[in-house]
Structure formats: C-alpha cells, structure tokens
Design a protein around this motif. Sequence first.
Motif, PDB file in Angstrom:
ATOM      1  N   ARG A 142       0.833  -1.205   0.000  1.00 52.40           N
ATOM      2  CA  ARG A 142       0.000   0.000   0.000  1.00 52.40           C
ATOM      3  C   ARG A 142       0.867   1.255   0.000  1.00 52.40           C
ATOM      4  O   ARG A 142       0.543   2.253  -0.658  1.00 52.40           O
ATOM      5  N   ILE A 143       1.983   1.216   0.742  1.00 54.37           N
ATOM      6  CA  ILE A 143       2.914   2.347   0.737  1.00 54.37           C
ATOM      7  C   ILE A 143       3.465   2.568  -0.675  1.00 54.37           C
ATOM      8  O   ILE A 143       3.530   3.702  -1.159  1.00 54.37           O
ATOM      9  N   VAL A 144       3.858   1.479  -1.330  1.00 56.26           N
ATOM     10  CA  VAL A 144       4.359   1.584  -2.705  1.00 56.26           C
ATOM     11  C   VAL A 144       3.281   2.149  -3.622  1.00 56.26           C
ATOM     12  O   VAL A 144       3.536   3.038  -4.447  1.00 56.26           O
ATOM     13  N   TRP A 145       2.064   1.646  -3.495  1.00 57.36           N
ATOM     14  CA  TRP A 145       0.952   2.102  -4.333  1.00 57.36           C
ATOM     15  C   TRP A 145       0.704   3.597  -4.159  1.00 57.36           C
ATOM     16  O   TRP A 145       0.494   4.329  -5.130  1.00 57.36           O
ATOM     17  N   ASN A 146       0.742   4.057  -2.918  1.00 52.88           N
ATOM     18  CA  ASN A 146       0.490   5.473  -2.648  1.00 52.88           C
ATOM     19  C   ASN A 146       1.684   6.358  -2.988  1.00 52.88           C
ATOM     20  O   ASN A 146       1.590   7.587  -2.876  1.00 52.88           O
ATOM     21  N   GLY A 147       2.773   5.731  -3.447  1.00 49.37           N
ATOM     22  CA  GLY A 147       3.942   6.500  -3.861  1.00 49.37           C
ATOM     23  C   GLY A 147       4.029   6.663  -5.357  1.00 49.37           C
ATOM     24  O   GLY A 147       5.130   6.838  -5.890  1.00 49.37           O
ATOM     25  N   ALA A 154      -0.061  15.505  -1.511  1.00 47.81           N
ATOM     26  CA  ALA A 154      -0.601  15.505  -0.151  1.00 47.81           C
ATOM     27  C   ALA A 154      -1.186  14.145   0.230  1.00 47.81           C
ATOM     28  O   ALA A 154      -0.964  13.642   1.342  1.00 47.81           O
ATOM     29  N   HIS A 155      -1.951  13.532  -0.684  1.00 44.61           N
ATOM     30  CA  HIS A 155      -2.562  12.248  -0.376  1.00 44.61           C
ATOM     31  C   HIS A 155      -1.504  11.172  -0.177  1.00 44.61           C
ATOM     32  O   HIS A 155      -1.572  10.382   0.783  1.00 44.61           O
ATOM     33  N   GLY A 156      -0.519  11.127  -1.062  1.00 45.25           N
ATOM     34  CA  GLY A 156       0.535  10.116  -0.955  1.00 45.25           C
ATOM     35  C   GLY A 156       1.303  10.236   0.347  1.00 45.25           C
ATOM     36  O   GLY A 156       1.598   9.226   1.000  1.00 45.25           O
ATOM     37  N   LYS A 157       1.615  11.473   0.734  1.00 42.58           N
ATOM     38  CA  LYS A 157       2.338  11.693   1.990  1.00 42.58           C
ATOM     39  C   LYS A 157       1.517  11.253   3.189  1.00 42.58           C
ATOM     40  O   LYS A 157       2.005  10.523   4.069  1.00 42.58           O
ATOM     41  N   GLY A 180      14.565  -1.309   1.073  1.00 47.18           N
ATOM     42  CA  GLY A 180      14.997  -2.338   0.130  1.00 47.18           C
ATOM     43  C   GLY A 180      13.838  -2.836  -0.715  1.00 47.18           C
ATOM     44  O   GLY A 180      13.988  -3.070  -1.922  1.00 47.18           O
ATOM     45  N   TYR A 181      12.692  -2.999  -0.092  1.00 45.88           N
ATOM     46  CA  TYR A 181      11.480  -3.429  -0.807  1.00 45.88           C
ATOM     47  C   TYR A 181      11.121  -2.407  -1.886  1.00 45.88           C
ATOM     48  O   TYR A 181      10.811  -2.761  -3.031  1.00 45.88           O
ATOM     49  N   VAL A 182      11.194  -1.137  -1.493  1.00 51.05           N
ATOM     50  CA  VAL A 182      10.858  -0.063  -2.437  1.00 51.05           C
ATOM     51  C   VAL A 182      11.878   0.028  -3.563  1.00 51.05           C
ATOM     52  O   VAL A 182      11.524   0.278  -4.715  1.00 51.05           O
ATOM     53  N   LEU A 183      13.153  -0.211  -3.252  1.00 55.49           N
ATOM     54  CA  LEU A 183      14.195  -0.124  -4.273  1.00 55.49           C
ATOM     55  C   LEU A 183      13.975  -1.113  -5.414  1.00 55.49           C
ATOM     56  O   LEU A 183      14.393  -0.862  -6.542  1.00 55.49           O
ATOM     57  N   ALA A 190      12.789   8.220  -5.523  1.00 61.51           N
ATOM     58  CA  ALA A 190      11.547   7.943  -4.798  1.00 61.51           C
ATOM     59  C   ALA A 190      11.848   7.356  -3.433  1.00 61.51           C
ATOM     60  O   ALA A 190      11.219   7.706  -2.432  1.00 61.51           O
ATOM     61  N   ALA A 191      12.825   6.460  -3.370  1.00 61.12           N
ATOM     62  CA  ALA A 191      13.189   5.863  -2.087  1.00 61.12           C
ATOM     63  C   ALA A 191      13.721   6.924  -1.132  1.00 61.12           C
ATOM     64  O   ALA A 191      13.439   6.889   0.068  1.00 61.12           O
ATOM     65  N   LEU A 192      14.490   7.869  -1.660  1.00 61.89           N
ATOM     66  CA  LEU A 192      15.006   8.941  -0.818  1.00 61.89           C
ATOM     67  C   LEU A 192      13.867   9.792  -0.249  1.00 61.89           C
ATOM     68  O   LEU A 192      13.915  10.223   0.899  1.00 61.89           O
ATOM     69  N   GLN A 193      12.838  10.037  -1.045  1.00 61.06           N
ATOM     70  CA  GLN A 193      11.690  10.797  -0.566  1.00 61.06           C
ATOM     71  C   GLN A 193      10.957  10.025   0.528  1.00 61.06           C
ATOM     72  O   GLN A 193      10.529  10.600   1.527  1.00 61.06           O
ATOM     73  N   LEU A 194      10.808   8.716   0.347  1.00 63.46           N
ATOM     74  CA  LEU A 194      10.157   7.918   1.383  1.00 63.46           C
ATOM     75  C   LEU A 194      10.965   7.959   2.676  1.00 63.46           C
ATOM     76  O   LEU A 194      10.398   7.990   3.770  1.00 63.46           O
ATOM     77  N   GLU A 195      12.284   7.989   2.551  1.00 59.31           N
ATOM     78  CA  GLU A 195      13.114   8.010   3.759  1.00 59.31           C
ATOM     79  C   GLU A 195      12.864   9.269   4.587  1.00 59.31           C
ATOM     80  O   GLU A 195      12.904   9.224   5.820  1.00 59.31           O
ATOM     81  N   THR A 196      12.562  10.380   3.948  1.00 61.92           N
ATOM     82  CA  THR A 196      12.252  11.596   4.707  1.00 61.92           C
ATOM     83  C   THR A 196      10.960  11.420   5.502  1.00 61.92           C
ATOM     84  O   THR A 196      10.818  11.988   6.588  1.00 61.92           O
ATOM     85  N   LEU A 197      10.025  10.631   4.979  1.00 64.45           N
ATOM     86  CA  LEU A 197       8.786  10.361   5.714  1.00 64.45           C
ATOM     87  C   LEU A 197       9.039   9.392   6.867  1.00 64.45           C
ATOM     88  O   LEU A 197       8.469   9.534   7.951  1.00 64.45           O
ATOM     89  N   ILE A 198       9.897   8.399   6.630  1.00 67.28           N
ATOM     90  CA  ILE A 198      10.250   7.473   7.714  1.00 67.28           C
ATOM     91  C   ILE A 198      10.887   8.244   8.866  1.00 67.28           C
ATOM     92  O   ILE A 198      10.627   7.975  10.048  1.00 67.28           O
TER      93      ILE A 198
END
Length: 210
Positions: A142-147, A154-157, A180-183, A190-198
Amino acid sequence: MNNTTEFVLRHRQFYVPWTDDEEDMLETGQKFALALSTEVQLPLVVAATTLTNIPAELSRLEHITERSSTAQRRSRVVLALYPSWKLLLKATPSSTDSYFVGVEWADESLRGWSTFAGALDLSTWTTMVDPLSRDVRDIYDRIVWNGNNSWMDAHGKSAALRDLRRLEEIGQLDRDLLLGYVLHRKRSAAALQLETLIDKVQPRPARSWL
C-alpha cells in the motif's frame, strides 16, 4: 560441479555485510567476485561511486560509476563497492544470466535490497529470506501504491505516514527492509523521498563522531 559450487550458482545476487573490518570485507568481495567470474566465464565489471573508490588492483577492469551512462545489458559479473542507491540501481545487471556482488557501506545499507533479491550472504553463506508476514506485506504494498508520485502529493504523503505509523505501532517499521522493498519497485529518488517520511515517524539517532 561440486555441491558447494552448485549451491552458490543457484544465486544471482551476493551480499557482503558491513563490518568494522573494512579490509576483510573488500577482500571477501573481491576474491569471491574474481572466482565467480572465472567459474561462470563472464567478464568482471567493477561498480563504484567514483573512479577513486576502485582499488588499484581492479583499476584495469571495466567499470561503472554514478556518472556512467545506461549500464550495458550483456552478461557479466558486477562487483559493487559501497554502492549508493543511485549506483545500485544503475549497476544491477538486467540480463538474467548475470551476477551481482554488493559490498555494503556503513551509511548505505544493502540488507533490505539483498533480502528481497534472495541474495547469498557471504558472511554466513546462507540465502537471505523474505521475513514479511502477509499483513506487513500488504502495508508495504500500500505504501508503494500510494507512492505513485514519489510520495510528493498531499494524499501520498498522508497515506504513507499513516501506514508508517501503523508499522511503528506494531513493531514492524524496519527502515532497511522497507527501503529495500521499495528499491526493487521504484527509482532511487523515490526511495530517498520515502526516507524523509520514515524520519518523521522513526527519527534516526544523532551521529556521534567520538
């Protein structure tokens, strides 16, 4: 072909985890990659962030850096030394009969990527196994889908943050595994952007230089 060689060649990806003995890590990765190249009779290519990161004894080999153009698709053995995510995605062979040996750097974990690649861990000589339960995998998906917009809208974040908080609540927010899953499914940016949310949900401890 003996049983050990047959077991090794069932894998296409190989992982050398980071340890404080950097010299031993490099030696393990280099020796294995050279032996593998000889065994499968494929050329060895060295991947490093810059040319200065390539050891002198490997400097005459073909190389890939972050500045390289699109990586060639021909069959080969790639030895990646301390790859960044950008280099990892560029250097990972696309041909199905190629091999990849990744030597990890302290600040750029390859554990998650190697796990979902089913890599052979060269420190333990065991195959890395996907540890996700069905419920956790559903959240990852679901995280991947919303990315789909790299979690920039805004919705994805908000959706990703909600799922990241849920993973944290159930003790399943593993930064390295998730990235790793996202990569395997997204570009490095995109993975770098997700890391800012983590980081918002699971802040990294301050680095000590002492």
